[in-house]
Write an enzyme that holds these catalytic residues in place. Sequence first.
Site, PDB file in Angstrom:
ATOM      1  N   CYS A  95       0.855  -1.138  -0.043  1.00 46.61           N
ATOM      2  CA  CYS A  95       0.094   0.020   0.335  1.00 46.61           C
ATOM      3  C   CYS A  95       0.905   1.309   0.109  1.00 46.61           C
ATOM      4  CB  CYS A  95      -0.947   0.124   1.040  1.00 46.61           C
ATOM      5  SG  CYS A  95      -0.256   0.390   2.943  1.00 46.61           S
ATOM      6  N   ASP A 141       2.890   2.508   2.664  1.00 44.93           N
ATOM      7  CA  ASP A 141       3.344   3.069   3.789  1.00 44.93           C
ATOM      8  C   ASP A 141       3.731   1.752   4.861  1.00 44.93           C
ATOM      9  OD1 ASP A 141       2.298   5.829   3.286  1.00 44.93           O
ATOM     10  OD2 ASP A 141       0.270   4.713   3.070  1.00 44.93           O
ATOM     11  N   CYS A 169       4.582   8.317   2.159  1.00 44.09           N
ATOM     12  CA  CYS A 169       4.477   9.545   1.533  1.00 44.09           C
ATOM     13  C   CYS A 169       4.919  10.640   2.504  1.00 44.09           C
ATOM     14  CB  CYS A 169       3.235   9.768   0.956  1.00 44.09           C
ATOM     15  SG  CYS A 169       1.786   9.631   1.849  1.00 44.09           S
ATOM     16  N   CYS A 206      -2.681   7.876   6.961  1.00 47.21           N
ATOM     17  CA  CYS A 206      -1.622   7.916   7.357  1.00 47.21           C
ATOM     18  C   CYS A 206      -1.488   8.200   8.755  1.00 47.21           C
ATOM     19  CB  CYS A 206      -0.815   9.067   6.754  1.00 47.21           C
ATOM     20  SG  CYS A 206      -0.596   8.961   4.976  1.00 47.21           S
TER      21      CYS A 206
HETATM   22 ZN    ZN Z   1      -0.563   5.920   1.275  1.00 45.76          ZN
END
Ligand code: ZN
Lengths: 140, 392
Positions: free
Chosen positions: A33, A35, A58, A102
């Site tokens: 994904c 992360d 990110c 996140c």
């Molecule tokens: Zn992401």
Amino acid sequence: MYSEKVMDHFSNPRNVGEIENADGVGQVGNPKCGDIMKMYLKIEDDVIVDIKFKTFGCGSAIATSSMATELIKGKTIEEALKLTNKAVAEALGGLPPVKMHCSVLAEQAVKAALLDYSKKNGIEIEQLKDFDPDEDVHEH
Amino acid sequence: MVKNVYMDNAATTPVKKEVLDEMLPYFTEKYGNPSSIYRLGREGKAAIDDSRNKVANAIGANPKEIYFTSGGSEADNWAIKGVAFANKKKGNHIITSKVEHHGILHTCEYLERNGFDVTYLDVDENGIVDLKELEEAITDKTILISIMFANNEIGTIQPVKEIGEIAKKNGVFFHTDGVQAVGKIEIDVDDLNIDMLSMSAHKIYGPKGIGALYIRKGVKIHPHIHGGAQEKNRRAGTENVPSIVGFAKAIEMACENIDEHNKKLIKLRDKLIKDIANNISHVKLNGHPEKRLSNNVNFSFEFIEGEALLLSLDMVGVAGSSGSACTSGSLDPSHVLLSIGLPHEIAHGSLRLSLGDFNTEEEVDYVVENLITIVDRLRKMSPLYENVKEDK
Ligand SMILES: [Zn+2]
Ligand SMILES: Cc1ncc(COP(=O)(O)O)c(C=O)c1O
């Protein structure tokens, strides 16, 4: 698209790194994904005296990791468990909707590290009874 | 010290001064409606005729076969839907590839929901379709093959001439999305057996929102916008004269000395590729090593994520793009990178730098210098990089 706070924590992240012989280590997310967050805790007398993180992800993944560590450093386990993803996002001056996952990941990473600590020390943490660090939180 | 280095020319380009100068009079002085019979109107009409000649000239077509559109996406939509609906009696099967622009893919998906069958051809690790697979996919129901000329993300150039031959041999119309190819590859629609070609001005230093679809005489296709008689009753609406004039100037400039353009671009491209590969470990060049656009560089940097890379580059004034999920707003990284077989985590860490006429060697040096620092910083932060270091 990102607030100044996010950009600040992305370009100057606080508490990056590892802790040798950490009392608790937690990792959440997966490379698929995009992360992954890993948190290291040093705990003395129920207080998080040190915390470090490593993140693959990110800009907002890095910024939320950084902010989460800042928010719980020096706090008790009890207080750290109350950290919510919303609090992390708010402390960063908000996140774009697609990036809220996140902040969820940051909350999960803290919990995963605390769970690891509790297991290593044979302590039962009531709030983590139903917590599953491998749960997929990704919903862009 | 922070410079402004624009290396996202595959996304769009600045309008060249010469192009703008040609356009300006058509806003304020020669503003007549081209359909009007008085002098002001005739001036507009003449400008369109002249522009149509220039565009036709650039691709070896007859001016009667050029239809102005609002850009590449509209040309793609028209080609696919127009042919599909006009040839329904003959068949309902369309062949395309997995690495097309969304202008093609989403149009095909729409047609699938409306009774058409679409075959999405796989590509190899460099992004090229297999001609044998293409030939085998053709049935007596096939009405259209649409395979892009050159890919916008990884720069891979398809064997267009061979595809054109296969289409012709089987009596199937052949459309190609030439948005990234025009101005960088010599195109002669007859030589390449192209029946329809999508073009867009803003990738070749023209204005945004203008382009064209080349439609070979004899191709059975429905009109795209119903209304007035413009574009021979096929694409209604008062013509965007300033933009049409700008597009024509841009394509003329881009195609009059392709070789010279390319020589300069390829020199910069190969330097950028070499300097990145030589100075940064665990990188992979995406796209075909030789059959690639003169301006395209696309690398995957292992253990880091593309958006973080882009933000970091932006902070030192460098504009690029990435196929990471976090820049597309969806869960998956770019369909192109997945189609060439990259694992998700490698696709997330991709960076596209696309060069243009205004880039310099100094800028390439500046970008590489900064990339080295940025990749190092992000890798030191990445939990995926720990094990790698231990391996050494
Ligand atoms: Zn992401
Ligand atoms: C290959 C390709 N096709 C189509 C388009 C769409 O063109 P436009 O932006 O003119 O609609 C683009 C540009 O984004 C492209 O790169």
